[in-house]
Design a protein around this motif. Structure first.
Motif, short mmCIF file in Angstrom:
data_model
loop_
_atom_site.label_atom_id
_atom_site.label_comp_id
_atom_site.label_asym_id
_atom_site.label_seq_id
_atom_site.Cartn_x
_atom_site.Cartn_y
_atom_site.Cartn_z
N LEU A 1 0.88 -1.22 0.31
CA LEU A 1 -0.40 -0.02 -0.05
C LEU A 1 0.71 1.59 -0.02
O LEU A 1 0.31 2.46 -0.98
N GLY A 2 1.74 1.37 0.30
CA GLY A 2 2.51 2.93 0.53
C GLY A 2 3.26 3.16 -0.84
O GLY A 2 2.39 3.89 -0.93
N PRO A 3 3.18 2.40 -1.83
CA PRO A 3 3.48 3.61 -2.94
C PRO A 3 2.16 4.06 -3.91
O PRO A 3 2.31 4.89 -4.18
N VAL A 4 1.18 2.91 -3.47
CA VAL A 4 -0.16 3.16 -3.56
C VAL A 4 -0.17 4.64 -3.51
O VAL A 4 -0.94 5.99 -3.65
N ILE A 5 -0.39 4.61 -1.81
CA ILE A 5 -0.46 5.57 -0.95
C ILE A 5 -0.14 7.20 -1.46
O ILE A 5 -0.49 7.87 -1.69
N VAL A 6 1.25 7.34 -2.35
CA VAL A 6 1.74 7.66 -2.62
C VAL A 6 0.80 8.87 -4.02
O VAL A 6 0.75 9.89 -4.20
N ALA A 7 0.65 7.31 -5.19
CA ALA A 7 0.11 7.98 -6.63
C ALA A 7 -0.98 8.38 -6.02
O ALA A 7 -1.13 9.13 -6.52
N GLY A 8 -1.44 7.77 -5.35
CA GLY A 8 -2.84 8.37 -5.01
C GLY A 8 -2.84 9.98 -4.41
O GLY A 8 -3.74 10.72 -4.97
N THR A 9 -1.94 10.02 -3.64
CA THR A 9 -1.74 11.68 -3.40
C THR A 9 -1.95 12.71 -3.84
O THR A 9 -1.97 12.75 -4.53
N ILE A 10 -0.83 12.44 -4.88
CA ILE A 10 -0.14 12.70 -6.86
C ILE A 10 -2.44 12.84 -7.19
O ILE A 10 -1.53 13.51 -8.16
N ASP A 11 -2.08 11.60 -7.11
CA ASP A 11 -3.55 11.79 -8.73
C ASP A 11 -4.67 13.23 -7.63
O ASP A 11 -5.04 12.97 -8.81
N VAL A 12 -4.33 13.18 -6.89
CA VAL A 12 -5.79 14.40 -6.32
C VAL A 12 -4.92 15.18 -6.95
O VAL A 12 -6.62 15.99 -7.18
#
Lengths: 320, 306
Positions: B222-233
Motif C-alpha cells: 500500500l505504501g507506494p499506492v498511497i503516494v500515487a493516490g495523493t499525487i492523483d488528487v
C-alpha cells in the motif's frame, strides 16, 4: 540498430493504434444522440432523405461492420465534412497542424534546454543549496496549471508592460526581419508556458537519472584515472543518463498535448487544439473525431519514436 | 553484555517502535510537506466551514457593486455581475476538492483491482491487463476527456440533474483515465511480494488466495499506492479545473475554481484580482498536495530514500 528491431517496434505500434481506434469508436457508438443530429434539426432536410442518408452511410448496420467501415474511411483519409465551416476535416486539420507542431516542438526544446543543465547540476551536488532550490522551483513549476501561468504571463507582459501581443495571428505585419521578430514575439508566451511546465517535471527525472548513473562503477573508474570532475560528468555520466530521459520526453507527449490545447485556447493560437475546443462548442462532431484521432496518432508515433531512439542510443535494448 | 541489558528497559520506554510513528517521524523531516499539510488543512477547513462564516450568496447579483476591487465588504472583490468572489471560491472549492478526492478513489480502486489481478495471475491474464494499461497510457488524455464529456454530458444531466450528472461524469472519466500508474505499481509490488517467505508461510498454513491478497500482500503493497493516490488528487484537481477553464466542465451556475478563472479571463485588464484568487487557490491546493505526496514518499517508501 537492425531493421529487424525497427520492424518489431512498428508491429507493436499497430495493435495499439488499432486499440485506440476501438476506444474512440466505442465512445462514439455508445454516445447518445445522432451523428447526423444537425440534419435532424435542419428543416430543409426531409425525413425520407435523412433515412436514405442513414442507409447510405450504413448507420443501421451491426456495430462491427460500422467499425470496419469507419476505420477504412479514416485510413483512406476520408474524415468527413465539417458541419460548421463546410470544409473537409482533413484539409482543416492539415491547415492547422503545422502551427501546433511548431509550438509544441519549440516548447519541448525549451523544456530540455532548461531541464538538462539544471537537473545535472542538481544531481552533481545532491542536497546542496542549489539542488534544494531547483527542487522547490520544479515543484512550483508543475503545480502551476498551464491555464493559470498563461493568464499570469498575459497579465504581466501584455496588460501591464505591454511588451508582447495577447493574440497569436496568422497574418503577421512587416517584411524581412520585422516579420521574423513579430512571429517570434507572438510565440514567446505560448512556448514559455508549455516549456516551463514541461521543463519543471523533466528536471526531477534528469536529476534522478543522473544520480542513478553517477554511482555506477565505470564513473568511479573514470574518476580514479584522474579525469577531471567536469569531464567525467559531461562525457561519462550525462551521455548515459540522458538515454531514459529521451523516452520520458516522448512518453510525456499525451500530457504535452493537453497543455497545448489549453495554451492554444488562451493565446488563440490557430492550431488543432483550439480547433478541437471551437468544434466542441459548435457541436461539430466530425472535426472533433478527426482531431482526437490525430492526437492519438501523434501519441503513438512519439511512443514509437521513443522506442526506436532508445534502441539506437542504447544498443543493449535492441538486442533483446 | 551487561551494558545492553541495563540500557534496554529505558530505551524501550522512550522509543517504542511503531511503523506509523516511524513513518510520521520521517514525514516530519520533510519540512515543506509539513508546511503543506498546514496549508491544505486551512484550505479544506476554509471551504468546509466557510459558508457558515461567510454568508453572502454565490449568485447574489448586484449591479451596484460590479467589478469592485477587494474591500472589506468583498475581501476578494466582485465579478462582472457584482457577485462576491470569496463566496464563489468557497463554494467552488468544495466541488473542486471533492472531484479531486473522488476521482482519486476511482483511480486507486480500479488500479488496485487491475494490478492485483494481474500480479496474482500469471500468463495471458497478466499480459492482457498490462497491454490494456499500456493502451490507456498512450491515449491522449485531455482530448479524450473532452470528447467523452462532450458526447455524454446531456444524457447524464437529464438522468442525475445538472450538478450530479456532470460530477459523476467528470469523476468517472478522470478516474477512469488515471488508474494505469497505480495498476502497474501494484502489479510490480505483487510480483515481488508473492514470492516472499511470509506469504509462502501463510500459504503453507492453508490461507486462501483471497486471504493471502487481503491480509498479507496488499497491506505491504500500500505504501507506494498511497503516494500515487495523493499525487492523483492533485492531477484530478488540475484536470477538473482545465475542463471548467475550457468552458466544458461544470455549468456556469456552479462556480468551481476553474470556472471562476474562465469567467475572469476576459477581464484581466480591469479586474486582475478576479483571476488571481481562483488561480492561486488551485495552485496552492495542487502544490501542497504534491509536497505532501513527496513527504509521504519519504515516509512510506523508505527504500527510495537516498
Amino acid at each position: 540498430m537492425s531493421t529487424d528491431f525497427l520492424l518489431r517496434r512498428i508491429m507493436i505500434a499497430i495493435p495499439s493504434l488499432l486499440g485506440i481506434s476501438v476506444v474512440l469508436f466505442t465512445v462514439l457508438a455508445l454516445a447518445p444522440g445522432d451523428p447526423f443530429g444537425e440534419l435532424v434539426t435542419n428543416p430543409n432536410v426531409p425525413a425520407e432523405v435523412r433515412l436514405a442518408l442513414r442507409a447510405k452511410f450504413g448507420l443501421d448496420d451491426p456495430v462491427h461492420l460500422r467499425y470496419i467501415r469507419w476505420l477504412w474511411a479514416m485510413l483512406q483519409g476520408d474524415w468527413g465534412f465539417s458541419f460548421v465551416s463546410r470544409v473537409n476535416v482533413d484539409t482543416l486539420i492539415l491547415q492547422r497542424l503545422p502551427t501546433t507542431i511548431s509550438v509544441i516542438g519549440a516548447s519541448q526544446l525549451l523544456a530540455i534546454l532548461i531541464a538538462v543543465p539544471v537537473g545535472v547540476l542538481a544531481a552533481a551536488k545532491p542536497y546542496s543549496m542549489f539542488d534544494q532550490i531547483a527542487n522547490t522551483f520544479a515543484f512550483i513549476g508543475f503545480s502551476l496549471p498551464t491555464f493559470f501561468t498563461g493568464l499570469l504571463l498575459i497579465l504581466v507582459f501584455s496588460v501591464n508592460l505591454n511588451w508582447l501581443p495577447i493574440v497569436y495571428s496568422t497574418e503577421i505585419a512587416g517584411h524581412g526581419m520585422a516579420y521574423v521578430w513579430n512571429a517570434v514575439r507572438q510565440a514567446i508566451m505560448p512556448v514559455a508556458v508549455l516549456g516551463l511546465f514541461q521543463g519543471a517535471s523533466l528536471v526531477r527525472y534528469v536529476r534522478s537519472s543522473v544520480l542513478e548513473v553517477i554511482k555506477l562503477d565505470f564513473v568511479t573508474t573514470a574518476r580514479s584515472k584522474g579525469i577531471g570532475e567536469r569531464k567525467v560528468l559531461v562525457l561519462h555520466v550525462v551521455r548515459n543518463a540522458l538515454i531514459p530521459v529521451v523516452t520520458l520526453v516522448a512518453l510525456q507527449m499525451p500530457i504535452v498535448f493537453g497543455g497545448a490545447i489549453v495554451t492554444e485556447q488562451i493565446f488563440r493560437v490557430p492550431g488543432i487544439g483550439s480547433l478541437l475546443i471551437s468544434a466542441m462548442l459548435a457541436n461539430d462532431t466530425p472535426v472533433i473525431m478527426g482531431v482526437t484521432f490525430v492526437f492519438s496518432c501523434l501519441v503513438v508515433f512519439f511512443n514509437l519514436l521513443a522506442d526506436v531512439l532508445y534502441g539506437w542510443l542504447d544498443p543493449r535494448i535492441a538486442l533483446r | 553484555m551487561a551494558g545492553s541489558t541495563l540500557a534496554s528497559p529505558s530505551a524501550e520506554k522512550t522509543e517504542r517502535f511503531s511503523p506509523t510513528r516511524d513513518a510520521w517521524r520521517r514525514f516530519c523531516r520533510h519540512r515543506l510537506a509539513v508546511v503543506s499539510l498546514g496549508v491544505l488543512a486551512v484550505l479544506v477547513i476554509g471551504v468546509v466551514l466557510g459558508p457558515f462564516v461567510w454568508r453572502l450568496a454565490i449568485n447574489d447579483i448586484d449591479f451596484a457593486a460590479q467589478l469592485k476591487a477587494p474591500s472589506l465588504a468583498h475581501p476578494f472583490g466582485t465579478d462582472d455581475l457584482g457577485q462576491d468572489i470569496l463566496a464563489r471560491l468557497i463554494s467552488g472549492g468544495r466541488i473542486s476538492l471533492a472531484v479531486g478526492l473522488a476521482a482519486m478513489l476511482v483511480a486507486v480502486v480500479v488500479g488496485v483491482v487491475v494490478g492485483a489481478t494481474a500480479g496474482m495471475s500469471r500468463g495471458p491474464v497478466d499480459a492482457g491487463l498490462m497491454w490494456l494499461a499500456d493502451l490507456f497510457l498512450s491515449l491522449p488524455q485531455l482530448p479524450l476527456l473532452l470528447l467523452i464529456i462532450y458526447l455524454f454530458r446531456d444524457t447524464l444531466k437529464s438522468i442525475l440533474g445538472p450538478e450530479g450528472g456532470v460530477f459523476v461524469l467528470i469523476v468517472a472519466v478522470i478516474g477512469g483515465l488515471r488508474w494505469m500508474p497505480v495498476a502497474r505499481l501494484v502489479r510490480a509490488q505483487f510480483l515481488s511480494l508473492r514470492e516472499k517467505e511470509f506469504v509462502e508461510a501463510a500459504r503453507a498454513l492453508g490461507a486462501s488466495r483471497l486471504r493471502l491478497v487481503g491480509h498479507h500482500i496488499l497491506p505491504n503493497a500500500l505504501g507506494p499506492v498511497i503516494v500515487a493516490g495523493t499525487i492523483d488528487v492533485a492531477n484530478a484537481i488540475i484536470a477538473e479545473s482545465t475542463l471548467s477553464f475550457l468552458g466544458l466542465g461544470f455549468p456556469p451556475d456552479i462556480p468551481t475554481w476553474g470556472r471562476v478563472l474562465f469567467d475572469a479571463k476576459d477581464y484581466l485588464d480591469v479586474a486582475p484580482y478576479w483571476a488571481l484568487f481562483p488561480g492561486s487557490a488551485i495552485f496552492l491546493a495542487v502544490l501542497s498536495i504534491n509536497f505532501i505526496g513527496d513527504g509521504l514518499r519519504d515516509a512510506l517508501d523508505p527504500r527510495r530514500v537516498m
